[in-house]
Design an enzyme around this catalytic site. Sequence first.
Site, mmCIF file in Angstrom:
data_model
loop_
_atom_site.group_PDB
_atom_site.id
_atom_site.type_symbol
_atom_site.label_atom_id
_atom_site.label_comp_id
_atom_site.label_asym_id
_atom_site.label_seq_id
_atom_site.Cartn_x
_atom_site.Cartn_y
_atom_site.Cartn_z
ATOM 1 N N GLU A 1 7.819 19.097 91.428
ATOM 2 C CA GLU A 1 8.280 19.419 89.811
ATOM 3 C C GLU A 1 7.206 18.526 89.160
ATOM 4 O OE1 GLU A 1 12.160 18.030 88.536
ATOM 5 O OE2 GLU A 1 12.179 19.517 87.087
ATOM 6 N N SER B 1 18.080 23.893 83.654
ATOM 7 C CA SER B 1 17.264 24.851 83.209
ATOM 8 C C SER B 1 17.357 26.185 83.587
ATOM 9 C CB SER B 1 15.785 24.461 83.068
ATOM 10 O OG SER B 1 15.631 23.119 82.559
ATOM 11 N N GLU C 1 10.448 6.186 81.926
ATOM 12 C CA GLU C 1 10.557 4.913 82.283
ATOM 13 C C GLU C 1 10.886 4.781 84.052
ATOM 14 O OE1 GLU C 1 12.456 6.141 79.901
ATOM 15 O OE2 GLU C 1 11.503 4.965 78.234
ATOM 16 N N SER D 1 20.869 17.249 88.249
ATOM 17 C CA SER D 1 21.391 16.175 87.514
ATOM 18 C C SER D 1 23.046 16.511 87.143
ATOM 19 C CB SER D 1 20.995 16.416 85.906
ATOM 20 O OG SER D 1 19.437 16.241 86.068
#
Length: 282
Positions: free
Chosen positions: A119, A36, A252, A3
């Site tokens: 994942e 993370s 979503e 990301s």
Amino acid sequence: LFSEPGAGSDLAALGTRAVRDEGGDWIVNGQKVWTSSAHLARWAILIARTDPGLPKHRGISYFICDMTDPGVEVRPLRQITGEAEFNEVFLNDVRIPDAHRLGAVGDGWKVARTTLMNERVSIGGARLPREGGMIGTVSRTWRERPDLRTHELHQRLLALWVDAEVARMTGERLRQQLAVGRPGPEGSGLKLSFARLNQQISGLEVELLGDEGLLYDDWTMRRPELVDFTGREAGYRYLRSKGNSIEGGTSEVLLNIVAERVLGLPAEPRDDKDVAWKDLTR
Ligand SMILES: Cc1cc2nc3c(=O)[nH]c(=O)nc-3n(C[C@H](O)[C@H](O)[C@H](O)COP(=O)(O)OP(=O)(O)OC[C@H]3O[C@@H](n4cnc5c(N)ncnc54)[C@H](O)[C@@H]3O)c2cc1C
């Protein structure tokens, strides 16, 4: 290291650049976010743009990044629980040998999709015994605290117990699929149920406990070594589960995947698939 501030759900829009030098190494510059355990990791998986002249999905390559490279800067990001389990990562002239590229140059999106599908199964499909995970914790509270019970909460708990058991057995089926190859888009369905169930179950437990359920006030800065969705007190679990419908793909986006690739419904219109990344509006 997937990301970015400008590329989350639309991950293929990412702008971190990897450019090859004369020696054949890759020099990487850019910013990643929500990474993370970056503060603990020795190695990270990184996707970066190697050809901005190609459409967004085709100009990406996949690398293994050494987090001890002097160009890697990790800064903590605090969460709603007070702790910082994820980070911003700044990549300044990070050098990656070509031997640490996974898949062909420009084929990184294909590798990344496999990573993401795995994942989702690993987040949503952990192997659990019956009444394992979040449902086990609230069931224990229910049994140990008859003083808290109401008829309405009983009905809701029973319905969630059944849903959790169905999700657990579906996870078992998906793991059998994994044993024969890469997971399919069904893993997105499992991750969706996981997020919905964790949020509903932890919400129910806070309601059940009443004032006690709100007893979470540990805002000290912590850098956890493990991500534990079911540990600690009810108030912590309630807050931590909010991230479950964002991490590993938002609910979503996963609904879109299930709609298109499991149910075969028409795809969302996408007008940016054949345009060179450098010509896209960002
Ligand atoms: C606890 C946690 C851990 C994480 N760990 C990592 C990590 O280790 N590595 C990493 O790379 N990332 C990690 N992430 C980041 C995570 O993958 C992204 O936050 C996520 O993909 C969403 O991206 P975004 O935050 O940019 O939101 P956006 O993509 O900006 O989304 C904003 C909102 O718009 C909605 N939306 C976007 N596109 C669509 C669409 N096409 N249709 C319908 N709705 C849409 C989203 O569902 C969301 O509600 C982590 C996130 C969390 C919360």
